[in-house]
Scaffold this active site. Structure first.
Site, short mmCIF file in Angstrom:
data_model
loop_
_atom_site.label_atom_id
_atom_site.label_comp_id
_atom_site.label_asym_id
_atom_site.label_seq_id
_atom_site.Cartn_x
_atom_site.Cartn_y
_atom_site.Cartn_z
N GLY A 1 11.87 8.80 5.26
CA GLY A 1 11.38 7.45 5.56
C GLY A 1 12.00 6.42 4.65
CB ALA A 2 10.60 3.27 3.30
CG LEU A 3 10.70 7.03 -1.93
CD1 LEU A 3 9.54 6.48 -2.75
CD2 LEU A 3 10.77 8.54 -2.09
CG ASN B 1 2.92 5.84 -5.36
OD1 ASN B 1 3.50 5.57 -6.40
ND2 ASN B 1 3.13 5.18 -4.23
CE LYS C 1 5.42 3.38 -9.36
NZ LYS C 1 5.86 3.98 -8.10
CD GLU D 1 0.71 7.84 -0.56
OE1 GLU D 1 1.27 6.77 -0.83
OE2 GLU D 1 1.19 8.96 -0.82
#
Lengths: 320, 320
Positions: free
Chosen positions: B20-22, B113, B200, B282
């Site tokens: 996907g995007a990542l 994440n 993070k 998430e």
């Protein structure tokens, strides 16, 4: 002298500040029972001066073709009982409205939500001329001068004394309560107004706050295990806030409120209705003041604080 | 043997779970730099097998007309580095995917994440074959096999050891980091993966959470004094959570994160994008696990708990 009969025999006169869903309903009931009632109106003034008030109620519909309507308090006669039925977001108007409106021996009865409203009124008229009432009422204004009473209506009334000291039951409370009872409104007399206000917040804080933040009805909040827990945790923080003011809410009160809400019909809270209608929210009185009271006494209520912060954000964006 | 070179000289092979995007962005960069990359796809499988990948990037656009695309892990060859780039809401699939995909001497690099994701992977492949990476990446998937890289891209990578003991810098970390650097991706090596993950979360917890609950961008949250305070208070709760795990986040870190966000362009968080797209959130990895870690060590994080409860409610309603 304070806290005595206002008049020994003659009939009391009433002023209603804010003839909406709440003030319009109670004022109309009082007039219907034969009392002298004076209504302050804003947007509905023209219409109501001509056509009066219509009340649809589960207890029976009725019409008052003629009412004493005013657009300014300066035109109203001094009254024995001045009922504040405005939204608390309008309370900056009270210093102009109240001083000449309440009789020397009269009293201001604050029928508003939250905490600290009587303190404000006491600064204007003196702490011996203030009472508070908690309304358990479901009603809506559905049009100009047109009120729909859906359910409930009971008022829990208490005397105010400086710094919310316990003031007990007074004769003037009983006199006013008698008028309301004669008008078909169920009354409860509270010996301790501050305790009564904290108790009402046990329900108001979680449901009003979360209904706005999560765009949810009461049944949705109760139907999800996470928000149900959060509701209960917020209730316990209210109990802790009351405790910081030396008021003890009984342990089983929280459970009673949860069960009561489980049994209610799915309900959109008054704050959610205000939010949806883009009206300013009563955040300061319902959340800000309870937090101030508690923090001044060293209590930390983190979840109510967070709810307050979230509501301040949403309220600010909603009005812009 | 663990934590050594995976291979001394030959080139590493990479599997990308979740293109996907990542995963699509990093995988495409690695393939472009000449590495052997295998892509697992779901909805875009047919399209990408035929047409490859397109990357629009602020660092320069490029196309990979042919990629090694798979619709099932069982068809993929064992790889040296298996990159988990799925949403954590898909992690129930990992026990089936990983065991035969990662080589005996290989490693699973979790680019997800939240907290506790490496624990899960360690249970599947053993704690000596897991690494974690924190991605500071702005990218979107704008169509089948079509990725738009907007900004940033750095990865902070750390070795996992059982129970998140500090594992230091290993040779295999450096080897993999070299591959990424050669592909134009800035890398940082963390000696302490758990500390890096908590750091993070200092950003992710307040902004991801509040952006969903309050339907707000970062600039809106920072522009209101109440939510700005709430953001900061949530950050301090994350610092307290880290502390409960014996990880010290420097005092000035919170202020740095606030300033950093003030300077960012108005930003819709990844959790908000998921919410708006009606994808599952998430919540467990980003909120639930940090709470579990902290509560197991006696720390109480009331505002993060409340945010978790609110998100669980919204996530549940959003998917129904």
């Amino acid at each position: 002298m304070a806290n005595q009969f206002i008049y020994n025999s003659s009939q009391l006169s009433y002023a209603i500040l804010g003839t909406g869903a709440l003030g319009g309903y109670y004022g109309a009931c009082l007039q219907k029972s034969g009392l002298d009632v004076h209504f302050l109106l804003h947007s509905d003034y023209e219409y109501v001066s001509k056509h009066g008030l219509v009340v649809e109620s589960k207890n029976g519909d009725f019409t008052l073709p003629q009412v004493q309507a005013y657009s300014e308090t300066s035109k109203m006669p001094p009254c024995d009982v001045v009922i504040v039925a405005l939204k608390t977001t309008q309370n900056h108007l009270l210093p102009q409205m109240l001083p000449n409106l309440v009789k020397e021996n009269g009293v201001v009865l604050v029928l508003q939500n939250g905490l600290g409203v009587e303190d404000e009124v006491a600064k204007i008229v003196g702490s011996n001329r203030v009472m508070g009432g908690l309304c358990f009422l479901c009603s809506n204004k559905v049009g100009a001068g047109h009120i729909r009473h859906l359910d409930y209506g009971e008022i829990k009334m208490g005397e105010y004394a400086a710094n919310y000291q316990t003031a007990g039951i007074t004769k003037r409370m009983q006199q006013i309560a008698n008028d309301f009872e004669s008008a078909g409104i169920k009354m409860q007399l509270a010996e301790d107004l501050l305790l009564a206000r904290w108790q009402k917040l046990v329900w108001n804080i979680p449901y009003n706050g979360l209904s706005v933040v999560l765009d949810a009805r009461t049944d949705e909040l109760m139907g999800n295990s996470h928000t149900r827990s959060l509701v209960e945790e917020l209730m316990w923080e209210v109990v802790a806030g009351a405790k910081s003011c030396d008021r003890t809410i009984p342990q089983n009160f929280v459970e009673t409120m949860l069960q009561y809400t489980d049994k209610m019909k799915p309900y959109r809270t008054s704050m959610k209705i205000d939010y949806d209608e883009k009206r300013p929210l009563e955040v300061e009185k319902m959340f800000g003041n309870p937090l101030k009271f508690s923090q001044a006494r060293g209590a930390n209520l983190p979840k109510i604080t967070m709810l307050y912060q979230q509501l301040k954000f949403l309220d600010s964006r909603n009005s812009s």
